[in-house]
Enzyme design. Sequence first.
Site, PDB file in Angstrom:
ATOM      1  NE  ARG A 268      -4.062  -1.876   0.322  1.00 24.23           N
ATOM      2  CZ  ARG A 268      -3.984  -3.169   0.023  1.00 24.23           C
ATOM      3  NH1 ARG A 268      -2.886  -3.653  -0.524  1.00 24.23           N
ATOM      4  NH2 ARG A 268      -5.012  -3.961   0.245  1.00 24.23           N
TER       5      ARG A 268
ATOM      6  CB  SER B  97      -8.223  -1.433   4.767  1.00 19.83           C
ATOM      7  OG  SER B  97      -8.651  -2.711   4.378  1.00 19.83           O
TER       8      SER B  97
ATOM      9  CD  GLU C 281      -5.232   1.135   2.756  1.00 21.03           C
ATOM     10  OE1 GLU C 281      -6.089   1.699   2.055  1.00 21.03           O
ATOM     11  OE2 GLU C 281      -5.122  -0.097   2.833  1.00 21.03           O
TER      12      GLU C 281
END
Length: 344
Positions: free
Chosen positions: A170, A244, A340
């Site tokens: 990510r 998420s 995130e």
Amino acid sequence: MNRTPGGLLQRDVPLDRLNTFGLPARAAGFAAIETPAQLIALRALPAWRAWPRFVLGGGSNLVLTGDFAGLILQVRIPGRQLVAEDAEAWWVQAGAGENWHDFVIWTLDCGWPGLENLALIPGTVGAAPIQNIGAYGLEMAERFQQLAAVDLETCERATFDRAACRFGYRDSVFKQEAAGRYLVTSVTFRLPKRWQPMIRYAELAQALEARDFSHPTARQIADAVIAVRSRKLPDPAKIGNAGSFFKNPLIDAATFASLAERHPKLPHYSQPDGAVKLAAGWLIEQCGWKGRNLGAVGVYEQQALVLVNRGGARGADVLQLAQAIQASVQAKFGVTLEREPVVL
Ligand code: EPU
């Protein structure tokens, strides 16, 4: 909303519908970019120098904490095409403004498999490399060839190959040193002709078994991914969320060994470099947060890694709940959860 005579720059624009969390905010300036050349026109305006800029894709990985006293550049560059083919692979390119999921389905309809595990991920093609989207055993980086971008400081065009993007979990150079500097205009993927189904991920394998697919096609895998995702993740069109909210934390082997002694059921994934990845959703659930609300924000019932807007939430409410979760996980497990989504 007032439009300047040039038509490109709009002032005082609501962003509520442009972020999947449904958070309220307004932008002092806003421009929808359909061609890279429009950036040149915008650059001539005084607002370009005076204001900070923010590049917006599908708004699906974003927490808006208030009004933005700057210029939002929303990327709407269209187009998708096969740019090359040889005995080994297809090279497929898409404009940064294309919807990611529609692009994946289009490649499958054209008979070019390889992106099926990434079906139904919200957002745009241009945003996919920024955080190296991933799901069900595949990261976008594995299919990435190169991207084209415009340097917003010089308005010059730039090309990034896979090494230059410095992809991680990510993560990419566009979330690190190059954050905010480039506007991605198109992305090219390399889809190998020697296709192998990637169905190691337990829940995906179960979904395919339940359908009696022992040798699934790429399209059948996409359908199974869509079924699993729909069951576990809230549809942003119905419940505001940004996917998420935390990354799955990486810890060293020694820390893992002592944690696993106290928590034998701790889900974990050993990494090639010896580190261990933990499931943030499990940690959050163990702290009692799953299904709980704090004001107008809550933790999704089916997946503790996802924070949801229960109606009328503001960015500050989201950050408050996130901080409370981070503090619980730190206190109970000594593990730091990293956010995130991008916070603006
Ligand atoms: N778990 C719980 N409780 C929960 C959620 C998960 O105990 O509420 C446990 C599960 O039982 C499982 C483990 O945690 O043992 C992992 O859960 P899951 O397979 O649902 O995946 P995840 O780690 O929660 C990651 C990605 C998702 C991606 C899925 C599938 C991150 C931060 N998230 O979630 O990506 O779709 O795997 O590959 O890496 C996103 O990045 O926005 C995203 C949705």
